[in-house]
Design a protein around this motif. Structure first.
Motif, mmCIF file in Angstrom:
data_model
loop_
_atom_site.group_PDB
_atom_site.id
_atom_site.type_symbol
_atom_site.label_atom_id
_atom_site.label_comp_id
_atom_site.label_asym_id
_atom_site.label_seq_id
_atom_site.Cartn_x
_atom_site.Cartn_y
_atom_site.Cartn_z
ATOM 1 N N ASN A 1 0.843 -1.189 0.000
ATOM 2 C CA ASN A 1 0.000 0.000 0.000
ATOM 3 C C ASN A 1 0.877 1.238 0.000
ATOM 4 O OD1 ASN A 1 -2.948 -0.415 0.109
ATOM 5 N ND2 ASN A 1 -2.492 -1.647 1.916
ATOM 6 N N PRO A 2 0.334 2.394 -0.333
ATOM 7 C CA PRO A 2 1.090 3.632 -0.158
ATOM 8 C C PRO A 2 1.492 3.812 1.308
ATOM 9 C CG PRO A 2 -0.823 4.014 -1.541
ATOM 10 C CD PRO A 2 -0.954 2.628 -1.006
ATOM 11 N N PRO A 3 2.613 4.488 1.578
ATOM 12 C CA PRO A 3 3.126 4.595 2.956
ATOM 13 C C PRO A 3 2.121 5.162 3.945
ATOM 14 C CG PRO A 3 4.779 5.327 1.396
ATOM 15 C CD PRO A 3 3.544 5.089 0.596
ATOM 16 N N ARG A 4 1.359 6.182 3.534
ATOM 17 C CA ARG A 4 0.399 6.775 4.471
ATOM 18 C C ARG A 4 -0.639 5.742 4.913
ATOM 19 N NH1 ARG A 4 -1.145 11.870 5.858
ATOM 20 N NH2 ARG A 4 0.344 12.751 4.372
ATOM 21 N N TRP B 1 9.385 0.186 10.973
ATOM 22 C CA TRP B 1 9.968 -0.645 9.913
ATOM 23 C C TRP B 1 9.017 -0.741 8.720
ATOM 24 C CZ3 TRP B 1 14.180 -3.379 8.320
ATOM 25 C CH2 TRP B 1 13.972 -4.391 7.380
ATOM 26 N N ALA B 2 7.729 -0.949 8.990
ATOM 27 C CA ALA B 2 6.755 -1.120 7.912
ATOM 28 C C ALA B 2 6.660 0.132 7.048
ATOM 29 C CB ALA B 2 5.384 -1.469 8.496
ATOM 30 N N VAL B 3 6.618 1.292 7.675
ATOM 31 C CA VAL B 3 6.520 2.541 6.903
ATOM 32 C C VAL B 3 7.793 2.754 6.085
ATOM 33 C CG1 VAL B 3 6.317 5.048 7.071
ATOM 34 C CG2 VAL B 3 4.903 3.578 8.523
ATOM 35 N N ALA B 4 8.953 2.463 6.695
ATOM 36 C CA ALA B 4 10.219 2.659 5.977
ATOM 37 C C ALA B 4 10.322 1.723 4.777
ATOM 38 C CB ALA B 4 11.393 2.437 6.930
#
Length: 710
Positions: free
Chosen positions: A61-64, A158-161
């Motif tokens: 998914n997109p980071p946001r 970690w997931a967002v990065a």
């Protein structure tokens, strides 16, 4: 070739779900190592639980969106875990809590597909919180919760990065998936055309065609979400352009299917039919090459089309003057497909014209995000399938918990709860599929755990646990048998790490899985949500979507006017058709007395696609040949057709309109050389009206043959 080159080539072959699974496994490993270094083995196990809660919502998914969803998943897991831990000493109250958590998790599905992974977090919290010995006082419970929160927080970061880092790859793979699905749709159409009209009308070719349509629909929305959300990224414009052209190419293919029933069955017609099939198959091959270029990031050159075979077949077919008009129309449609492929080639090179939609308009096609409470409003009545499933799930999981306490083995009552939770789905079709895969996966997982125990290598068990975490996550929506196997390994190894003296309890795991599968199957008949219950809603949606699409498609194009409304209407109609097809597929597993009228629904699906094709052909004619039309006469004919289509779909009686004269549907009247194109448009619009009438009649037939609701 160096090792780095080999690794890069291997990485380029990985699909998005495997990349995501590898990222999840590495993130959980990082949390485990950091927590273990800071607080020891017990802290590592608790932090890993928090990380796994958050990881369920970590999908491509997109980071946001990754940030919002992983935070919510972690919060749901932590609150659920705290409640379960606090009530470990109160057996009856804990059983009620299990049912309440299952009910609440299932109600999250009111927010749609995005809530699917999060809806399972409460059940996972029950399993993880009951896997180890009950903690002592409230201070110890808070300490455990703190380690889980720390693990969840580390994993969210970690997931967002990783989501930011993998965005270009996710976008490329999503676009390549759409192109591959479009190619599969083209090949299915080529096979139907080569088979001839009699064989193509059979159940198997039509079923394959519908499945390819559904497969493309499943890939389109994730691609829109990833590409359109990143419209400002440097690499996004050409990918967006290719995606928009691929969507348009689907409509071009639909339009190319029209009037093929007029070919006939003589030698010239058969030759032309095979030549058209070969041309469509060649287009599919070109799309597959483009998909490979997108996936690997390489340049793409459109292979030369073999126009001689089709040209010769068209010339021979047009030898009969009565077929000249049809031959010219088919030649024109083949040219349209070629032109669309050229546009896609130029778009991938970055040489195409600007994207027809601006950044703001693209966002209309991105699936909604957020958790508005208004989404729960339609599901406060007992006729809501989501509310019925939530009640069913709550009762089933509470019953599983209390039953587990009464069994001869009571060391892992949460395993029976888990088995019921993963098998029990919202409909019987999915439950039966999950039941079989769950049992088979559990047997395989138990055998692998026994192998690990026989080898007696602690490091191997630890590595297998992390690999199982990533594998179970990656294959959850791809192949549940693999997920079930990995989940079994994860559950057995985690229970062993929490209580090493308890062994692996393989026998208990097998027994709980078999009993849980039977319980889930039985509870499918408690407050069942048979597909016929939602039939009227599906029919209303497809008719409303058809009316909206017709109104937009039969509007004369205006220079400088955006076609975003037409694109939105077209997407809604495709999705409405897809919901009808999915309902028919799910109903096949239901008892015969409650099944939806499958034959009538198949007719409705066929006529909906025919209407789509007619609307696409009319729109293409107006857009590409508009300079050959008298603007005032064309506007009048379009308006008359739009009004008549709307009336037919609304169920109004037929009223002849002098602006839209009747044209025999079984004849193509070609205008004289240099004559206006208006007769062509009038004929096409009349066929659009006939198509709308066919959709309305098919919808009425579905209503007439549907069994009454319960």
């Amino acid at each position: 070739m160096t090792l780095a080159d080999r690794l890069r080539r291997w990485a380029l072959q990985l699909p998005a779900y495997l990349l995501n699974g590898i990222g999840v496994a590495l993130g959980v490993l990082l949390v485990q190592m950091l927590a273990g270094a800071a607080g020891g083995a017990q802290a590592a196990l608790l932090a890993t639980s928090g990380a796994i809660y958050a990881s369920l919502a970590d999908t491509p998914n997109p980071p946001r969106r990754t940030w919002h969803r992983t935070v919510l998943a972690a919060a749901v897991g932590l609150v659920s875990g705290l409640l379960v831990t606090a009530l470990r000493g109160h057996v009856a109250v804990l059983g009620v809590l299990v049912g309440v958590l299952a009910f609440g998790g299932s109600m999250l599905l009111a927010w749609g597909v995005r809530a699917g992974p999060i809806s399972f977090v409460p059940v996972l919290a029950v399993v993880f919180s009951m896997a180890g010995p009950a903690p002592g006082g409230w201070q110890v419970q808070l300490l455990h919760a703190g380690w889980m929160a720390a693990g969840a927080a580390l994993y969210i970061g970690w997931a967002v990065a990783t989501s930011r880092w993998l965005q270009p790859r996710y976008r490329a793979l999503a676009l390549a998936g759409v192109l591959s699905a479009t190619a599969a749709l083209f090949r299915s159409r080529a096979r139907m055309l080569a088979a001839g009209p009699r064989e193509a009308a059979g159940a198997l070719p039509l079923q394959d065609w519908m499945q390819r349509q559904a497969g493309l629909d499943e890939r389109l929305q994730p691609a829109r979400d990833l590409l359109f959300s990143a419209a400002g990224a440097p690499d996004a414009p050409r990918g967006i352009a290719v995606l928009l052209h691929a969507i348009g190419l689907r409509d071009t293919l639909l339009g190319s299917e029209l009037d093929l029933n007029l070919l006939g069955t003589d030698a010239a017609a058969e030759r032309l039919r095979l030549a058209l099939s070969a041309r469509i198959d060649a287009a599919a091959a070109a799309l597959e090459l483009l998909a490979l270029a997108v996936q690997t990031g390489r340049p793409f050159t459109l292979p030369p089309a073999d126009a001689d075979a089709l040209g010769a077949a068209l010339t021979a077919f047009a030898g009969d003057p009565r077929r000249a008009a049809l031959s010219a129309a088919l030649r024109e449609r083949a040219r349209h497909v070629d032109e669309d492929l050229v546009r896609m080639e130029l778009a991938w090179r970055g040489e195409a014209a600007a994207v027809p939609l601006d950044v703001a308009e693209l966002q209309f096609f991105v699936s909604p995000e957020g958790w508005p409470l208004a989404a729960l409003a339609p599901h406060r009545r007992l006729d809501s399938p989501i509310l019925r499933h939530a009640i069913r799930s709550g009762c089933a999981l509470a019953a599983a918990y209390f039953l587990a306490l009464a069994l001869p083995w009571t060391s892992h009552p949460h395993w029976l709860v888990l088995s019921v939770a993963v098998v029990l789905r919202g409909n019987l079709d999915q439950t039966l599929a999950r039941r079989d895969a769950r049992v088979a996966g559990t047997v395989l997982g138990c055998l692998l755990v026994l192998l690990f125990a026989w080898l007696g290598q602690p490091w191997l068990s630890g590595a297998a646990f992390l690999l199982a975490v990533g594998t179970a996550h990656a294959f959850a929506n791809v192949r549940y048998l693999v997920t079930s196997t990995a989940a079994t390994i994860m559950a057995l190894l985690q229970a062993h790490m929490a209580q090493p003296m308890g062994g692996y309890a393989v026998g208990e795991r097998l027994a709980d899985t078999l009993l849980g599968a039977l319980l889930a199957w039985a509870f499918c008949y408690v407050l069942p949500a048979w597909e016929r219950r939602g039939l009227e809603r599906l029919l209303a949606r497809v008719l409303a979507a058809a009316r909206t699409l017709a109104a937009e498609a039969l509007r004369q194009p205006e220079a400088g006017r955006s076609d975003v409304a037409l694109r939105l209407a077209r997407r809604e109609f495709y999705e409405a058709i897809g919901s009808i097809a999915a309902s028919a597929q799910r109903s096949r597993a239901e008892p015969a007395r409650v099944q939806v009228p499958l034959a009538a629904m198949a007719t409705l699906l066929t006529r909906c696609h025919l209407l789509l094709a007619q609307l696409s052909a009319a729109r293409t004619l107006v857009e590409r040949r508009g300079d050959q039309l008298d603007a005032a006469a064309a506007r009048q004919a379009l308006a008359a057709a739009a009004a008549e289509v709307d009336a037919r779909l609304a169920g109004a009686p037929r009223v002849a309109d002098p602006a839209l004269p009747d044209v025999p549907p079984d004849a193509l009247r070609a205008p004289a050389p240099g004559a206006p194109m208006l007769p062509w448009l009038e004929r096409r619009l009349r066929l659009v009206v006939c198509g709308a009438e066919g959709v309305a009649e098919a919808a009425a037939a579905v209503r007439a043959h549907a069994p009454p609701g319960l």
